[in-house]
Scaffold this motif. Sequence first.
Motif, PDB file in Angstrom:
ATOM      1  N   THR A  34       0.723  -1.221   0.002  1.00  0.00           N
ATOM      2  CA  THR A  34       0.169   0.035  -0.117  1.00  0.00           C
ATOM      3  C   THR A  34       0.779   1.238  -0.182  1.00  0.00           C
ATOM      4  O   THR A  34       0.615   2.163  -0.428  1.00  0.00           O
ATOM      5  N   PRO A  47      -5.588   7.287 -10.015  1.00  0.00           N
ATOM      6  CA  PRO A  47      -6.165   6.321  -9.028  1.00  0.00           C
ATOM      7  C   PRO A  47      -6.992   5.571 -10.029  1.00  0.00           C
ATOM      8  O   PRO A  47      -7.522   6.125 -10.840  1.00  0.00           O
ATOM      9  N   ARG A  48      -6.950   4.131  -9.519  1.00  0.00           N
ATOM     10  CA  ARG A  48      -8.061   3.160 -10.299  1.00  0.00           C
ATOM     11  C   ARG A  48      -9.105   3.092  -9.529  1.00  0.00           C
ATOM     12  O   ARG A  48      -9.928   2.153 -10.198  1.00  0.00           O
ATOM     13  N   SER A  49      -9.485   3.394  -8.308  1.00  0.00           N
ATOM     14  CA  SER A  49     -10.650   3.144  -7.785  1.00  0.00           C
ATOM     15  C   SER A  49     -11.060   4.373  -7.173  1.00  0.00           C
ATOM     16  O   SER A  49     -10.281   5.319  -6.634  1.00  0.00           O
ATOM     17  N   ILE A  50     -12.496   4.557  -7.096  1.00  0.00           N
ATOM     18  CA  ILE A  50     -12.971   5.851  -6.483  1.00  0.00           C
ATOM     19  C   ILE A  50     -13.048   5.553  -5.092  1.00  0.00           C
ATOM     20  O   ILE A  50     -13.710   4.558  -4.475  1.00  0.00           O
ATOM     21  N   ALA A  51     -12.257   6.194  -4.385  1.00  0.00           N
ATOM     22  CA  ALA A  51     -12.351   6.215  -2.675  1.00  0.00           C
ATOM     23  C   ALA A  51     -13.027   7.445  -2.220  1.00  0.00           C
ATOM     24  O   ALA A  51     -13.250   8.587  -2.891  1.00  0.00           O
ATOM     25  N   ILE A  59      -6.693   5.864  -0.545  1.00  0.00           N
ATOM     26  CA  ILE A  59      -7.184   5.303  -2.011  1.00  0.00           C
ATOM     27  C   ILE A  59      -6.159   4.153  -2.361  1.00  0.00           C
ATOM     28  O   ILE A  59      -6.643   3.125  -2.841  1.00  0.00           O
ATOM     29  N   GLN A  62      -8.054   1.173  -0.591  1.00  0.00           N
ATOM     30  CA  GLN A  62      -9.103   1.024  -1.244  1.00  0.00           C
ATOM     31  C   GLN A  62      -8.887   0.280  -2.719  1.00  0.00           C
ATOM     32  O   GLN A  62      -9.382  -0.714  -2.984  1.00  0.00           O
ATOM     33  N   GLU A  63      -7.817   0.509  -3.391  1.00  0.00           N
ATOM     34  CA  GLU A  63      -7.545   0.057  -4.720  1.00  0.00           C
ATOM     35  C   GLU A  63      -7.130  -1.311  -4.406  1.00  0.00           C
ATOM     36  O   GLU A  63      -7.555  -2.445  -5.172  1.00  0.00           O
ATOM     37  N   TYR A  65      -8.060  -3.413  -1.705  1.00  0.00           N
ATOM     38  CA  TYR A  65      -9.356  -4.267  -1.454  1.00  0.00           C
ATOM     39  C   TYR A  65     -10.222  -4.406  -2.410  1.00  0.00           C
ATOM     40  O   TYR A  65     -10.845  -5.342  -2.710  1.00  0.00           O
ATOM     41  N   ASP A  66     -10.556  -3.462  -3.443  1.00  0.00           N
ATOM     42  CA  ASP A  66     -11.332  -3.388  -4.647  1.00  0.00           C
ATOM     43  C   ASP A  66     -10.810  -4.468  -5.675  1.00  0.00           C
ATOM     44  O   ASP A  66     -11.491  -4.729  -6.557  1.00  0.00           O
ATOM     45  N   GLU A  68      -8.245  -3.661  -7.694  1.00  0.00           N
ATOM     46  CA  GLU A  68      -7.694  -2.714  -8.804  1.00  0.00           C
ATOM     47  C   GLU A  68      -6.229  -2.922  -8.985  1.00  0.00           C
ATOM     48  O   GLU A  68      -5.803  -2.607  -9.892  1.00  0.00           O
TER      49      GLU A  68
END
Length: 80
Positions: A34, A47-51, A59, A62-63, A65-66, A68
């Motif tokens: 991370t 960023p690849r994920s919307i946090a 962010i 979250q990426e 975890y998702d 991404e």
Amino acid sequence: MLHPSYVELMEVVNKGADQDEPLVNSRYSIVMATAKRARQIVDGSEPRSIARADNALSIAVQELYDGEVRIISDEQEQDN
């Protein structure tokens, strides 16, 4: 309490890994992955994920975890 916890992150990361040898088996691995991704975001990577947070580390978590971003082993990195 922080969400997702490192235990939840380890479960997500190891979901597709070999049962005999998980890809990640320590908090240190999660922290390093991370932190590396957070540095990439700070340095300008999109960023690849919307946090929900605008913090680079949040962010990155979250990426991960998702799904991404993935953690790859040294052997996989050498193969690429």
